[in-house]
Each structure stands twice: as C-alpha cells, then as structure tokens.
Design a protein around this motif. Structure first.
Motif, short mmCIF file in Angstrom:
data_model
loop_
_atom_site.label_atom_id
_atom_site.label_comp_id
_atom_site.label_asym_id
_atom_site.label_seq_id
_atom_site.Cartn_x
_atom_site.Cartn_y
_atom_site.Cartn_z
N ALA A 61 -17.49 0.08 2.10
CA ALA A 61 -17.58 0.42 2.70
C ALA A 61 -15.81 1.19 3.47
N ALA A 62 -16.33 1.92 4.09
CA ALA A 62 -14.60 2.79 5.05
C ALA A 62 -14.28 2.55 6.08
N ASP A 63 -13.18 2.34 5.98
CA ASP A 63 -12.74 1.82 7.69
C ASP A 63 -12.80 3.11 8.40
N PRO A 64 -13.09 3.13 9.46
CA PRO A 64 -13.12 4.43 10.10
C PRO A 64 -11.91 5.01 11.23
N ASP A 65 -11.11 4.14 11.10
CA ASP A 65 -10.06 3.62 12.30
C ASP A 65 -8.83 4.37 11.70
N ALA A 66 -8.94 3.96 9.78
CA ALA A 66 -8.06 3.69 9.27
C ALA A 66 -7.14 5.27 9.27
N ASP A 67 -5.89 4.99 8.70
CA ASP A 67 -5.18 6.39 8.94
C ASP A 67 -4.64 6.89 7.63
N ALA A 68 -5.59 6.86 6.53
CA ALA A 68 -4.37 7.00 5.35
C ALA A 68 -3.11 8.14 5.29
N GLY A 69 -3.58 9.44 6.47
CA GLY A 69 -2.61 10.26 6.07
C GLY A 69 -0.95 9.51 6.37
N ALA A 70 -1.27 8.73 7.15
CA ALA A 70 0.38 7.86 7.54
C ALA A 70 0.47 6.23 6.85
N ASP A 71 -0.05 6.83 5.39
CA ASP A 71 0.17 6.09 5.15
C ASP A 71 1.73 5.36 4.76
#
Length: 503
Positions: free
Chosen positions: A129-139
C-alpha cells in the motif's frame, strides 16, 4: 638570525594574517610536503609559527551512490510504481509493483527495507500500500546525493542523512586532520630584522673530519624529546587467540572437531532441526539465500524421515506441524545461520559413519545472520558448537559441562534461563556478567535434542547440545563493551593493538 634553508622558505611563505594550510605552504615554498611539515614544527618549537589543527570530514559518492543519482533510489522508484498501480487507493500485489519499478537483484530488498522506514506505505501479506500524502520528490537522501554529485559539498546537509547514506554504502566518509600555519609576532620580527640561510648538515662524515669542513657548518639540532615513530608489530588477533584457546580447552575435555560447508542445504541447516519451513527465521528477511543450483546429494531415506517428522511428528503422541513442507525448499542453498548444520551431518552418520556413544564433538566456525547491527550483534560471527551423545544424559550434565568450560576462562558466574527452541527440550540460555559494565550478556543457547530431531537421524541415545558466541566470550575476557570493536569495518584498532595477549 640564521636558519636552515627549508625553515627560511617556510617562514617567507607564511602569513601573519591568513591561516595557510601546510600543503599549500609546501607548494609556495617549493618543498616536499614532509619537508615543509618538519620545518613548520621546528619553527613552532622556536615560537616563530603558530600551528592550528582541525578535523576535516569530506564525503564522496560510491559507485552505487552515483548510479542512484542517475536512476533514483530503489525505494523512490518502488513508491512511484506503487502509485501508478493504484496502491495509494487499494493495496496491490507486491510482485506486480516490483516488476513495474524495474528493480533488479539486491535493489528489491533495498527498496522494501527503506519503503516503510521513509513512510512511503505499508507491506503486509505480500501486498503493498502507498501513502498518498508521501512526497518521494522531496526525499532528503536523494537530495543529498544530488547535492554532493554536483560538487557543492556537505555543508547544509543534515548529519543524520549523511550517516544514513554512509551506512547504506552510498557515501564514503573521509576524515583527515588539516593543519594551518600563521606567523607569530616573533616570526614577523625575525623577518623584519632579516633571516639568513645557514648551511646545515644532519650528520658528521669522515670527509668532513679529514678536510676540516666540519668547523664551518652548522649542525641540525635534534629534539631528543620528540615522539619517535610508533611501530606496530604484528600479533594474533584477539578473536583468533580466543578461538584457539576454546579449541584447546574442548580438546582437553575429550571433544573432537567438526568441519563442514559454510553454504549448505536448508535441509541440514533447519529441516533436520525440526524447524518448520514457514518459521519466520527461514524467510528471506532472516536468511542469506544463494542464487545457485540446489543440492542434489541428500540421503533419500533421511529426507523421507525428516519430512515425516515435520508432517506427523515422532512417536505415539507426535503431532508434527501441519504446515507446508517442500523438498525443493529443503534442497535450496543458503549461508548457514548456525553451525548446528555440522552437528546434523555428523549425528546422521553422513560425515564419519554411524557413531556409538559416548561421543563428543565441537566446532568453532563462522555463521551468517541477517540481524540488526548493535553492540552485541553482527551479520557474521563465530559460533562455538558442541554436542555430547551418551546414555542417560540430563540437564545437570549439560550445566556441569558449561561450568567446567567457562572456568577455564576465569568465568564463574554463569547464569541459566529457561528458553524455547523448536529443536531442544528442555532448553535454556546462558548469561555471563561483563567485567566492566556488570551487565548480564547472553553468551549461548543450549538444550537436549528432541526426539523429533534424533529419531529421523537414527540416533537412539541422549544428545545434549549448545551454540555459544565466541565474540561474546571474548567480550567477557577482554572487557570490550561493543562487539564491533573486535572485528569488522568499525573495529577499534587501538583496542586490538593494546589488548593483552592471553594465549
């Protein structure tokens, strides 16, 4: 004032207002770095220069780190593939997402291990499952790699992020001491008054004596109080000392040594030990499976006996596990998680033929486990394996063996704690008190082999067995407080060089 040529050159190149690194000073004075360094410290001793030392830390991307700058971190790619597959709404099959993320080989485990850590989502029962609020672009880890790849340096990057990247082998941390030099007031005065180059020699030769030239030269002064170069002679590693002593003690107690493969079939590592194949410790999270062809030469009758024990148990009251059992899994090869695989080979008669009691065997060999690194755990360590086959053995015999063994190392405060193992009953753990911290440290696991282990092997006698940790024994005898001080990439070299030679 007359000074040696190298000192005059360094003094003229130094500044009274700006700190100059010694390597730059050497370039400006046209001297070798080691010559400039010697001159700097000689001038410091004459109070003509001040020397400042600072610790400098530099970071360099590893080959793997550079690859991830180009292709993104594995967990970032996994998250984006999960979102594209709709995992931000409903969980999807993990295999589907891994395939879409174009992850290859070890990248799969890397992505899965960091996916949850970074809050990208959850993995459960083979679904992702993926958290829709996660921001992979700001890792922050990806951003740090890009910053360093651009040559901007590590200033402004959080220390925890840098530590994490180093632990992931994406960065190399290089620490060095930087020495800078400035003129003192006395040095400025000397330059203003004039400094001449003196002809100096560092040794008296026969030619100088016969010609009389020694009367016209200045001899280099020697600082007899200076620290001499430290010479580190070779010595046996403290862990090797402990291992050799363990072997001698056990041989003296009547034991023979076992040998066997580091990479072995899961059959010998776990199945013979009555470890169910769906046990959590047998998943890819906890074992190092090898991508090689399965082992073919397993004794057919023994395989049948072990499978029957797993499915139905042993004896009238045996019940087995009622869980899946696969011969393909049993034949799969992995790095051994304990040297009890050797005990199974010997007890079954595969290695040295059928054994009649009494028998005593041991090994001191390396094992491999996917543990979390801490003060008492490593991914690979040495295990002291041992077993005794005899008639009418009891727990008292087992405890007495430990008391006799550890007394040889000056350890007399062994404590026992009841424990559960799938392969021994009764079972107990051993603890020893650390000589420095006073903390109780678990040093081994032991027990009496169950009928479900012995009957398939064809053993009709009692067998008591144990697995002890060599590193933890070394910690008790040397006073080391962290297992990583003993061996590995973080080993404390000063501790190892200064450890008392005990054997």
């Amino acid at each position: 004032m007359k000074l040696p040529e190298s000192q005059v050159a360094v003094l003229n190149a130094a500044s009274a207002t700006d700190e100059t690194p010694i390597d730059r000073l050497a370039t400006e004075a046209d001297l070798k770095p080691e010559t400039a360094t010697q001159a700097v410290f000689e001038l410091r001793d004459e109070s003509l220069l001040d020397v400042t030392e600072r610790e400098s830390v530099e970071y360099e991307l590893t080959e793997e780190g550079r690859a991830y700058v180009e292709a993104d971190l594995p967990e970032t790619r996994l998250y984006r593939a999960a979102v594209d597959a709709g995992a931000d709404e409903d969980p999807v099959q993990m295999g589907q997402v891994i395939g879409a993320a174009d992850l290859d080989g070890p990248e799969v485990d890397i992505a899965l291990a960091n996916y949850g850590r970074k809050g990208y989502g959850d993995i459960e029962s083979g679904e992702l499952a993926a958290d829709p609020d996660a921001d992979a672009g700001a890792d922050p880890e990806a951003a740090a790699l890009e910053t360093l790849a651009g040559g901007e340096g590590a200033d402004g990057i959080d220390d925890e992020v840098l530590d994490q990247l180093v632990s992931r082998n994406l960065l190399d941390r290089n620490e060095r001491t930087v020495r800078t030099v400035t003129l003192t007031d006395a040095g400025v005065t000397a330059l203003m008054e004039g400094v001449e180059t003196a002809e100096t020699v560092d040794r008296l030769t026969p030619e100088m004596l016969t010609s009389g030239a020694w009367q016209d030269v200045a001899f280099t002064e020697y600082n007899v109080e200076a620290d001499a170069p430290e010479v580190q002679g070779g010595k046996t590693h403290v862990l090797r000392q402990t291992a050799e002593r363990v072997k001698d003690v056990l041989v003296g107690m009547g034991f023979q040594e076992m040998e066997g493969p580091h990479a072995d079939a899961d059959f010998w590592i776990n199945d013979c030990l009555f470890m169910p194949q769906d046990h959590p410790a047998r998943t890819h999270w906890d074992r190092f499976a090898l991508d090689v062809p399965p082992i073919a030469d397993l004794p057919d009758e023994l395989v049948d006996n072990v499978e029957r024990a797993h499915r139905a148990g042993v004896g009238e009251d045996g019940d087995g596990y009622h869980s899946p059992w696969s011969e393909d899994f049993a034949r799969a090869i992995a790095l051994r998680g304990h040297t009890t695989s050797l005990s199974m080979r010997y007890l079954s008669g595969t290695e040295v033929g059928e054994l009649d009691p009494p028998q005593r065997y041991f090994s001191v060999e390396k094992v491999y486990r996917n543990d979390t690194l801490d003060a008492t755990h490593l991914l690979e360590f040495f295990q002291i394996e041992g077993w005794v086959m005899a008639e009418n053995l009891s727990v008292r015999d087992l405890m007495g063996t430990f008391v006799e063994f550890y007394e040889q190392f000056g350890i007399t405060d062994i404590q026992f704690k009841p424990h559960y193992n799938p392969y021994t009953e009764p079972s107990f753990e051993l603890f020893g008190k650390h000589p420095t911290t006073g903390e109780l440290i678990e040093i081994g696991n032991s027990g009496m082999f169950r009928d479900e282990v012995l009957e398939p092997l064809g053993v009709e006698h009692d067998v008591m067995a144990w697995g002890l940790a060599l590193e933890r024994l070394a910690m008790l005898t040397t006073g080391a407080e962290d297992i990583r001080d003993l061996h590995g990439t973080l080993a404390d070299l000063d501790f190892l060089r200064g450890a008392e030679v005990t054997y």
